[in-house]
Design an enzyme around this catalytic site. Sequence first.
Site, PDB file in Angstrom:
ATOM      1  N   ASP A 220       0.827  -1.198   0.000  1.00  0.00           N
ATOM      2  CA  ASP A 220       0.000   0.000   0.000  1.00  0.00           C
ATOM      3  C   ASP A 220       0.872   1.263   0.000  1.00  0.00           C
ATOM      4  O   ASP A 220       1.880   1.323   0.705  1.00  0.00           O
ATOM      5  CB  ASP A 220      -0.856  -0.029   1.277  1.00  0.00           C
ATOM      6  CG  ASP A 220      -1.965   0.994   1.299  1.00  0.00           C
ATOM      7  OD1 ASP A 220      -2.821   0.944   0.406  1.00  0.00           O
ATOM      8  OD2 ASP A 220      -1.968   1.857   2.205  1.00  0.00           O
ATOM      9  N   GLU A 271      14.679 -15.192   1.176  1.00  0.00           N
ATOM     10  CA  GLU A 271      14.920 -16.219   2.208  1.00  0.00           C
ATOM     11  C   GLU A 271      13.908 -17.359   2.065  1.00  0.00           C
ATOM     12  O   GLU A 271      14.114 -18.450   2.570  1.00  0.00           O
ATOM     13  CB  GLU A 271      14.759 -15.613   3.620  1.00  0.00           C
ATOM     14  CG  GLU A 271      15.780 -14.560   3.984  1.00  0.00           C
ATOM     15  CD  GLU A 271      15.355 -13.773   5.236  1.00  0.00           C
ATOM     16  OE1 GLU A 271      14.457 -14.225   5.983  1.00  0.00           O
ATOM     17  OE2 GLU A 271      15.924 -12.686   5.437  1.00  0.00           O
TER      18      GLU A 271
HETATM   19  C1  NOJ Z   1      -4.547   2.792  -0.902  1.00  0.00           C
HETATM   20  C2  NOJ Z   1      -5.657   1.854  -0.561  1.00  0.00           C
HETATM   21  O1  NOJ Z   1      -5.976   1.091  -1.700  1.00  0.00           O
HETATM   22  C3  NOJ Z   1      -6.783   2.720  -0.092  1.00  0.00           C
HETATM   23  O2  NOJ Z   1      -7.989   2.002   0.013  1.00  0.00           O
HETATM   24  C4  NOJ Z   1      -6.398   3.354   1.209  1.00  0.00           C
HETATM   25  O3  NOJ Z   1      -7.411   4.249   1.624  1.00  0.00           O
HETATM   26  C5  NOJ Z   1      -5.095   4.135   1.065  1.00  0.00           C
HETATM   27  N1  NOJ Z   1      -4.102   3.438   0.311  1.00  0.00           N
HETATM   28  C6  NOJ Z   1      -4.510   4.441   2.422  1.00  0.00           C
HETATM   29  O4  NOJ Z   1      -4.062   3.273   3.026  1.00  0.00           O
END
Ligand code: NOJ
Length: 561
Positions: A220, A271
């Site tokens: 993310d 790993e």
């Molecule tokens: C991207 C994620 O896909 C989204 O749903 C989220 O709100 C933001 N990153 C923050 O984590």
Amino acid sequence: MARSASRPEARSATGTDWWRTAVIYQVYPRSFADSNGDGIGDLPGITARLDALVELGVDAVWLSPFYTSPQKDGGYDVADYTAVDPLFGTLDDFDALLARAHALSLKLIIDLVPNHSSSEHPWFQAALAAGPGSPERARYLFRDGLGADGDVPPNNWQSVFGGPAWTRVIERDGRPGQWYLHLFDTSQPDFDWTNEEVHELFRGVLRFWLERGADGFRVDVAHGMAKKPGLPDWTPPDPGLEGSSHDTTAPYWAQPGVHPIFRDWRRVLAEFGPDRVLIGEAWVEPLSKLAEWVRPDEMQQTFNFTFLETPWDAVRLKKVVDDSLAAFGSVGAPSTWVLSNHDVIRHATRLGLTPPPPQGEGLGPGSRLHPDDAVGVRRARAATALMLALPGSAYLYQGEELGLPEVIDLPDSARQDPTFFRTGGANYGRDGSRVPLPWESAAPTAGFGPAGAAATGASWLPQPPSWPGYARDAQLGIPGATLEFYREALAARRTHHLASNELVWLPSPDADVLVFRSGAVTVIANAGPTPVALPAGRVVLASGPVGSGRLPGDTTAWVVD
Ligand code: NOJ
Ligand code: CA
């Protein structure tokens, strides 16, 4: 209609480089399948429905977060990175899901949220308690405010979800004190990735899930973890981009400091053997810059949001395909392709809007734009047929195989996306793409929840009256149904090796039409309104009705000669 083979040996994406050609299906756990009738999807619900994904013909599943979380941002606010939230089940449920996936020869990718934690994470709670200057605060980005009273935020950065990116805390003496950075919601404090303890935490998280057998991680905000030293003020060149994930000139996006992190993680993955993967969620442009995320010792692949955001326009589509293949090819990585996910307006609706609203604005009853559903789904199928013919790896978002549209008329009282609240309702946000799936047209909650005594008729976001008509059981085996179209496309993609062939452009009969060759297949996509001649040969896939040698507008066909 013949069912496509679902035997593991019939699958194409195998071996250590499985990810180069894989079709990866995104499951948003809250909205996939609810096993216990509490209205929220869960891990046992996913396990029970995995057969449907094999029947669809995908190679891998990516699960959005299911970790312990107050759910302020649909689980992208993690309070414990190595525990399953009781809403979704238990670690045993995760193990059972993984075992079932592997028994079905499906890879399982899980989500990693390293840019920020939840404000309920023990580290953030400890940081609040420990006070300014403490090692606990040094794991996050706490700063003193400006001005005589420190009541001005440390800089002018804006949150992606709207409003300032800083929140001031109350110190132990009961007085307002330091500020902390949150590029997203106030409940999502950003880590300080210059702190070695943060690196150690995440190495441990990776190893925990790799040991359990996870095949990799979707990372993310993989463009945001490193901030420009000094956290300088920033004024976007386009004021509309304030806080947006899109302007990579911002001092919090696409900073060089992210790359050593990925190199370190790649070594951790190694790993556990050569076939575990890192997939970046990086909103970085241009594609030539994004390619830095997938250099040979960094991630294996990264989402291609430039493709996702390209309108249904032949000239622009050809350019983004060329740019993608050139950029990713220059570092030896496959291109990826994606049209929908849980953060954007579903493409069956988005492609019926000209121009589509910017990401995050969403759609609701008061939106200025009103999609044409029939045009939208027609173009969506044509765009999907184009996407699945392109070389590389493709991502599908749950429900797109049913042709689900964005749900627009959700009541304000049902909405949960922090974007909606932080913009005072100006942006509807992303809930419309997250409405729980319909499985059986005649069942309560269209089969999202359990039947029989456990049925409550509840789903965390209300399903619209049209949902049973899209249910999986209303489409399976029905010629022309969107689900059958997806199954045929995935099977033909495998049969004709479209994911690994070289793409060769052919002369086009019309400026609105794309034509290319991939092995024995000629792919023709008509993004305009005017029918054109179909190439001679046998049509092995068509996104809509074709007849008498003509390809109608907003239609894509695959033809074998
Ligand atoms: C991207 C994620 O896909 C989204 O749903 C989220 O709100 C933001 N990153 C923050 O984590
Ligand atoms: Ca449930």
